[in-house]
Design an enzyme around this catalytic site. Structure first.
Site, PDB file in Angstrom:
ATOM      1  N   ASP A 292       0.819  -1.211   0.000  1.00 27.34           N
ATOM      2  CA  ASP A 292       0.000   0.000   0.000  1.00 27.34           C
ATOM      3  C   ASP A 292       0.859   1.270   0.000  1.00 27.34           C
ATOM      4  OD1 ASP A 292      -1.973  -1.842   0.385  1.00 27.34           O
ATOM      5  OD2 ASP A 292      -2.672  -1.049   2.306  1.00 27.34           O
TER       6      ASP A 292
ATOM      7  N   HIS B  83       3.732  -2.407   2.907  1.00 25.53           N
ATOM      8  CA  HIS B  83       3.736  -1.047   2.358  1.00 25.53           C
ATOM      9  C   HIS B  83       4.983  -0.784   1.516  1.00 25.53           C
ATOM     10  CE1 HIS B  83       0.945  -0.971   5.700  1.00 25.53           C
ATOM     11  NE2 HIS B  83       0.366   0.068   5.118  1.00 25.53           N
TER      12      HIS B  83
END
Ligand SMILES: [Zn+2]
Length: 240
Positions: free
Chosen positions: A54, A197
């Protein structure tokens, strides 16, 4: 009399707590579909995992792409529109490497208490940016902070997006790499969606060493255990 009043008060308090509990699950619960269609894992009958990243793309994403290419592993990148405009070549490199690209809003706001028009514009702007930059129109959406709100269902329907939460959260933004990889290895199960991430919301050149180390360590161990890696779309619908 006092007892009746006490009971009534207790009833009201319990009702309010139940409502708060329901709303909190609807907003943040990974299995909730209250604010729009959403999944948090794939088919439990196949030994497949979906790695998701992400908040990117970022200046560190190319190093992650090298690691994934080295292991021959596809992943899914939930990108923020603002970061795609900041690093357009990197966004194109992610897509060109065969990874799936999803929408993670434009500027990564928390959606709770936001107006439906704001939510729609955030997601639509990211959708436009990703399409114009990479040529790919995302079908998957991950809510910033996993927070869903009123208006999201309508935005998803208009933009053709399925919500994707996660089975295992990597905590790579605040844990050391050994703990992150340990968690991924321990909690991996058939059909699990693993959340890491490759950016930090909308931030320039974040340090992603923890994520890179955790991925480099965990992938070969998970492969050795018999798991194969797939994109989120593949893990949801293997015949596609
Ligand atoms: Zn995020």
């Amino acid at each position: 009399m006092m007892t009746m009043m006490g009971d009534a008060l207790l009833g009201a308090a319990t009702g309010a707590l139940a409502t708060a509990g329901f709303l909190s699950h609807a907003v943040r619960g990974r299995s909730s579909t209250f604010f729009g269609p959403s999944v948090y894992r794939g088919d439990r009958s196949r030994a497949a995992l979906a790695l998701t990243f992400d908040d990117g793309p970022s200046e560190s994403t190319p190093r992650l792409l090298e690691i994934l290419a080295g292991y021959g592993v596809p992943a899914t990148f939930f990108m923020c529109g603002a970061n795609v405009r900041r690093c357009p070549d990197i966004a194109r490199a992610v897509s060109a490497a065969g990874h799936e690209v999803g929408n993670h809003s434009d500027t990564h706001p928390r959606f709770d208490f936001c107006r439906p028009q704001f939510i729609y514009r955030e997601i639509a702007k990211a959708q436009d940016t990703i399409r114009e930059t990479t040529g790919v129109t995302p079908r998957l959406f991950r809510a910033p902070f996993g927070v869903r709100w009123f208006g999201l269902r309508n935005a998803q329907r208009h933009l053709g997006l399925l919500g994707v939460m996660w089975t295992v959260l990597g905590h790579d933004w605040h844990w050391p790499a050994e703990r992150v990889s340990g968690r991924l290895i321990q909690r991996a199960s058939n059909g699990a969606v693993l959340c890491l991430h490759d950016g930090r919301e909308v931030q320039r050149a974040p340090d992603l060493q923890v994520t890179l180390d955790a991925v480099r360590f965990a992938i070969p161990i998970l492969k050795e255990r018999g798991f194969r890696f797939e994109t989120v779309s593949q893990i949801l619908c293997p015949t596609n």
